[in-house]
Design an enzyme around this catalytic site. Structure first.
Site: not given
Ligand code: IMP
Ligand code: MG
Length: 190
Positions: A109-110, A113, A141, A163, A176
């Protein structure tokens, strides 16, 4: 790319981004992760599954630092729409193309969050008979993780609750392709 788009990108980078990790710093850390994974998976049947689209840059660099035979696959999920807030819903847009039964999987994963995306993805992959499933995330995060507890086995960097864009990460589909990771000062003018 037209001059206007180059200008737009440069202007955005100069005025709205603060570098968090340089391309050099990322390269060093990704090499460390690759080395660790190569050590841990020396006698395993490794499949690296990238979560599109954000992980594509990280995955491309990471696999070239893993000195082992491996296979790659991709899944696409949607958790964020165009903004910067989690919708809470995870939809599978594209599934992996190969079975993972008996394989040792690393989901790449990138950024993690709220953890909702990966949590749901692990639930889905967990029912497919893999020998093991681990997580590699470039960024974590930890702060806003109110919903889901996840063990990130290979984490690039823990970052503050800001962000970020670049190195695969986007805001509204853009940026990206920046080679570094930057904090967006104002996502609304991205
Ligand atoms: P989660 O389900 O809240 O953990 O969200 C994960 C996904 O949200 C990541 O794979 C990203 O695509 C997007 N995301 C969360 N935070 C950021 C950020 O700071 N920048 C860009 N994309 C983010
Ligand atoms: Mg993503």
């Amino acid at each position: 790319m037209s001059a206007t788009l180059v200008q737009k990108m440069t202007e955005f980078t100069n005025t709205n981004l603060e570098t968090l990790y340089s391309a050099e710093q990322i390269k060093t850390r990704v090499a460390e992760l690759g080395k660790q994974i190569a050590f841990d998976y020396a006698d395993k049947d490794l499949v690296v599954i990238g979560v599109l689209k954000g992980s594509c840059v990280f995955l491309a660099d990471l696999i070239r630092q893993i000195d082992l035979p491996l296979a790659i696959d991709f899944m696409a999920v949607s958790s964020y729409k165009d903004g910067t807030k989690s919708t809470g819903d995870v939809e599978i847009l594209k599934d992996a193309s190969q079975p993972i039964r008996g394989k040792d999987v690393i989901v790449v994963e990138d950024i993690v969050d709220t953890g909702l995306t990966l949590f749901r993805l692990l639930e889905i992959l967990g029912s497919r008979g893999a020998s093991s499933i681990k997580i590699a995330a470039l960024l974590d995060k930890p702060e806003p993780r109110i919903k889901k507890e996840l063990k990130i086995d290979y984490c690039g960097f823990q970052i503050p609750n800001k962000f970020v864009v670049g190195y695969g990460l986007d805001v509204a589909g853009r940026y990206r392709n920046l080679p570094f990771i930057g904090v967006v000062k104002n996502p609304h003018i991205a």
